[in-house]
Design a protein around this motif. Sequence first.
Motif, PDB file in Angstrom:
ATOM      1  N   LEU A 137       0.807  -1.210   0.000  1.00 18.88           N
ATOM      2  CA  LEU A 137       0.000   0.000   0.000  1.00 18.88           C
ATOM      3  C   LEU A 137       0.844   1.265   0.000  1.00 18.88           C
ATOM      4  O   LEU A 137       0.458   2.280  -0.581  1.00 18.88           O
ATOM      5  N   GLY A 138       1.998   1.212   0.677  1.00 19.27           N
ATOM      6  CA  GLY A 138       2.834   2.406   0.779  1.00 19.27           C
ATOM      7  C   GLY A 138       3.829   2.570  -0.338  1.00 19.27           C
ATOM      8  O   GLY A 138       4.392   3.654  -0.516  1.00 19.27           O
ATOM      9  N   LEU A 214       2.364   8.526   2.275  1.00 15.53           N
ATOM     10  CA  LEU A 214       2.071   7.558   3.324  1.00 15.53           C
ATOM     11  C   LEU A 214       1.134   8.158   4.372  1.00 15.53           C
ATOM     12  O   LEU A 214       0.207   7.493   4.854  1.00 15.53           O
ATOM     13  N   CYS A 215       1.373   9.420   4.743  1.00 18.46           N
ATOM     14  CA  CYS A 215       0.476  10.079   5.696  1.00 18.46           C
ATOM     15  C   CYS A 215      -0.944  10.131   5.147  1.00 18.46           C
ATOM     16  O   CYS A 215      -1.915   9.824   5.855  1.00 18.46           O
ATOM     17  N   ASP A 216      -1.074  10.515   3.880  1.00 12.97           N
ATOM     18  CA  ASP A 216      -2.405  10.627   3.265  1.00 12.97           C
ATOM     19  C   ASP A 216      -3.094   9.270   3.192  1.00 12.97           C
ATOM     20  O   ASP A 216      -4.301   9.154   3.436  1.00 12.97           O
ATOM     21  N   GLU A 217      -2.338   8.223   2.839  1.00 11.78           N
ATOM     22  CA  GLU A 217      -2.930   6.888   2.725  1.00 11.78           C
ATOM     23  C   GLU A 217      -3.382   6.384   4.089  1.00 11.78           C
ATOM     24  O   GLU A 217      -4.471   5.804   4.228  1.00 11.78           O
ATOM     25  N   ALA A 218      -2.563   6.602   5.125  1.00 14.38           N
ATOM     26  CA  ALA A 218      -2.939   6.170   6.466  1.00 14.38           C
ATOM     27  C   ALA A 218      -4.203   6.898   6.934  1.00 14.38           C
ATOM     28  O   ALA A 218      -5.104   6.287   7.512  1.00 14.38           O
ATOM     29  N   LEU A 219      -4.281   8.188   6.661  1.00 15.04           N
ATOM     30  CA  LEU A 219      -5.474   8.952   7.032  1.00 15.04           C
ATOM     31  C   LEU A 219      -6.703   8.453   6.284  1.00 15.04           C
ATOM     32  O   LEU A 219      -7.793   8.323   6.859  1.00 15.04           O
ATOM     33  N   ARG A 220      -6.529   8.153   4.998  1.00 13.66           N
ATOM     34  CA  ARG A 220      -7.654   7.675   4.199  1.00 13.66           C
ATOM     35  C   ARG A 220      -8.171   6.334   4.734  1.00 13.66           C
ATOM     36  O   ARG A 220      -9.377   6.117   4.858  1.00 13.66           O
ATOM     37  N   LEU A 221      -7.238   5.454   5.068  1.00 18.34           N
ATOM     38  CA  LEU A 221      -7.631   4.156   5.617  1.00 18.34           C
ATOM     39  C   LEU A 221      -8.295   4.317   6.989  1.00 18.34           C
ATOM     40  O   LEU A 221      -9.257   3.614   7.308  1.00 18.34           O
ATOM     41  N   ALA A 222      -7.772   5.241   7.799  1.00 20.29           N
ATOM     42  CA  ALA A 222      -8.381   5.477   9.113  1.00 20.29           C
ATOM     43  C   ALA A 222      -9.822   5.979   8.959  1.00 20.29           C
ATOM     44  O   ALA A 222     -10.711   5.609   9.729  1.00 20.29           O
ATOM     45  N   ARG A 223     -10.062   6.812   7.953  1.00 20.04           N
ATOM     46  CA  ARG A 223     -11.424   7.313   7.723  1.00 20.04           C
ATOM     47  C   ARG A 223     -12.356   6.180   7.275  1.00 20.04           C
ATOM     48  O   ARG A 223     -13.517   6.113   7.692  1.00 20.04           O
ATOM     49  N   LEU A 224     -11.837   5.298   6.432  1.00 18.03           N
ATOM     50  CA  LEU A 224     -12.650   4.160   6.004  1.00 18.03           C
ATOM     51  C   LEU A 224     -12.991   3.251   7.182  1.00 18.03           C
ATOM     52  O   LEU A 224     -14.119   2.767   7.306  1.00 18.03           O
ATOM     53  N   LEU A 225     -12.016   3.034   8.058  1.00 20.32           N
ATOM     54  CA  LEU A 225     -12.272   2.210   9.239  1.00 20.32           C
ATOM     55  C   LEU A 225     -13.306   2.869  10.147  1.00 20.32           C
ATOM     56  O   LEU A 225     -14.142   2.187  10.747  1.00 20.32           O
ATOM     57  N   ALA A 226     -13.264   4.206  10.237  1.00 21.44           N
ATOM     58  CA  ALA A 226     -14.259   4.913  11.046  1.00 21.44           C
ATOM     59  C   ALA A 226     -15.653   4.793  10.435  1.00 21.44           C
ATOM     60  O   ALA A 226     -16.654   4.775  11.155  1.00 21.44           O
ATOM     61  N   GLN A 227     -15.729   4.697   9.105  1.00 25.78           N
ATOM     62  CA  GLN A 227     -17.025   4.449   8.466  1.00 25.78           C
ATOM     63  C   GLN A 227     -17.515   3.044   8.766  1.00 25.78           C
ATOM     64  O   GLN A 227     -18.717   2.809   8.958  1.00 25.78           O
ATOM     65  N   LEU A 228     -16.577   2.092   8.798  1.00 26.62           N
ATOM     66  CA  LEU A 228     -16.944   0.710   9.095  1.00 26.62           C
ATOM     67  C   LEU A 228     -17.408   0.544  10.538  1.00 26.62           C
ATOM     68  O   LEU A 228     -18.368  -0.172  10.811  1.00 26.62           O
ATOM     69  N   LEU A 229     -16.702   1.189  11.466  1.00 25.98           N
ATOM     70  CA  LEU A 229     -16.940   0.997  12.894  1.00 25.98           C
ATOM     71  C   LEU A 229     -17.082   2.351  13.589  1.00 25.98           C
ATOM     72  O   LEU A 229     -16.228   2.754  14.384  1.00 25.98           O
ATOM     73  N   PRO A 230     -18.149   3.083  13.315  1.00 27.13           N
ATOM     74  CA  PRO A 230     -18.290   4.449  13.837  1.00 27.13           C
ATOM     75  C   PRO A 230     -18.470   4.532  15.344  1.00 27.13           C
ATOM     76  O   PRO A 230     -18.301   5.599  15.918  1.00 27.13           O
ATOM     77  N   GLU A 231     -18.796   3.417  15.980  1.00 30.53           N
ATOM     78  CA  GLU A 231     -19.006   3.441  17.425  1.00 30.53           C
ATOM     79  C   GLU A 231     -17.871   2.759  18.185  1.00 30.53           C
ATOM     80  O   GLU A 231     -17.992   2.534  19.384  1.00 30.53           O
ATOM     81  N   ARG A 232     -16.791   2.434  17.493  1.00 35.49           N
ATOM     82  CA  ARG A 232     -15.644   1.834  18.183  1.00 35.49           C
ATOM     83  C   ARG A 232     -14.683   2.941  18.594  1.00 35.49           C
ATOM     84  O   ARG A 232     -14.107   3.630  17.747  1.00 35.49           O
TER      85      ARG A 232
END
Length: 423
Positions: A137-138, A214-232
């Motif tokens: 990914l990086g 790499l910073c942008d990709e990590a942030l993008r993935l973190a946002r996707l994970l927050a969409q998947l698990l918004p209450e975690r």
Amino acid sequence: MIPVGVAVERVFRRESGAVLAGLIRILGEFDLAEDVLHDALASALERWPSDGIPDNPGAWITTTARRKAIDRLRRAATRGAKQASVAALIELEADERRDAMSRDQPDIADDRLRLIFTCCHPALNREAQVALTLHTLGGLSTGEIAAAFFVPVPTMAQRLVRAKAKIRAAGIPYVVPSASALPERVDSVLAVVYLVFNEGYYCATGPDGVRRDLCDEALRLARLLAQLLPERAEVLGLLALLTLHHSRRAARDHVLDEQDRSLWNHAEITEGIELTKRALSIGPAGSYQLQAAIAALHAEAPSFEGTDWRQIVALYTELARRYPSPIIELNRAVAVSRTHGPEAGLALLDQLGGSGSLDDYQPFHAARADLLRRAGQVEAAIAAYERAIAGAPNQVARDYLSKRLGELSEGLGGPLGGPSGGR
């Protein structure tokens, strides 16, 4: 016009993760996907000097890589398997997002998210997970990853080969886990996303100390994970932490006390603080939530001097209690030096140094040098700065430490200077 070689390298850094993820989804094989991607980059080096750099270089690389894959598949495998794979590639070329996900999977059709869950499968150990994610990914080379792990290049190459072989042999699926399996898998993914961001934010290979892609990709993935698990809570905590760190990226060529705060991204700061509050309100504070709370205190302070250092010390103390780590203790010592003076911080650093756990950790020596300088122990500070410079991860860090050393050597330094503080 930028040189073709530079253009190709930029495209590779920016686009390779997305292109590779799409290819792996269709081909089901890491090595073949990597081979056709590199074939496409070789074609770019061959054709762009005469044809010119395309208006959309990333799309050109994507299309060429898929065509290379089709050519290879036509020359290999059985006719039935070949036709199925080629048909899938042609369909992907028309509409990458058409493939349907199974009913029990989250409704986010993102190839890179699937790839990171594959790279972070529990069948792989943590080092293999991080290395494979950075590589796929990086877009980091084997040499760059080896440098990040402080191991020889052949050793890292073997780790990557073994990790991909294990995925293939175990039949690890290229999917986001089902809703029922997602919670138990997400912790390892969060850890890897965090480490990918850190590799970009504290980059040893970038000339300015930052790998923005790499910073942008990590942030993008973190946002996707927050969409998947918004209450975690820890998912939101990680997104908050990365957002707050990212807000200071434009000023990263200076240490924290010297940064021009007008360069900080205040929209990201507002977002990060709100995410931190939400994460802390959901449940018991975890590691990322506590770190985000510390980052929020730095971000909302009107000035370095106006930072609530006592609260930061309290948060580091709680973080160290729950998640014991010499690196957390190092950061706590620096914060203590801001509330109780450099001598108090040095006493804590001496305790840490006695264990030997941070002997090879360059930030320890940089922090110690700064506290010695602030305490007026010039000769000891000079020796500590020399050791910190020898292990500095990039030119930005070397320049800053050399500047401090020069000030001391010329008798210009003093106990009222700035910290080693984070950048």
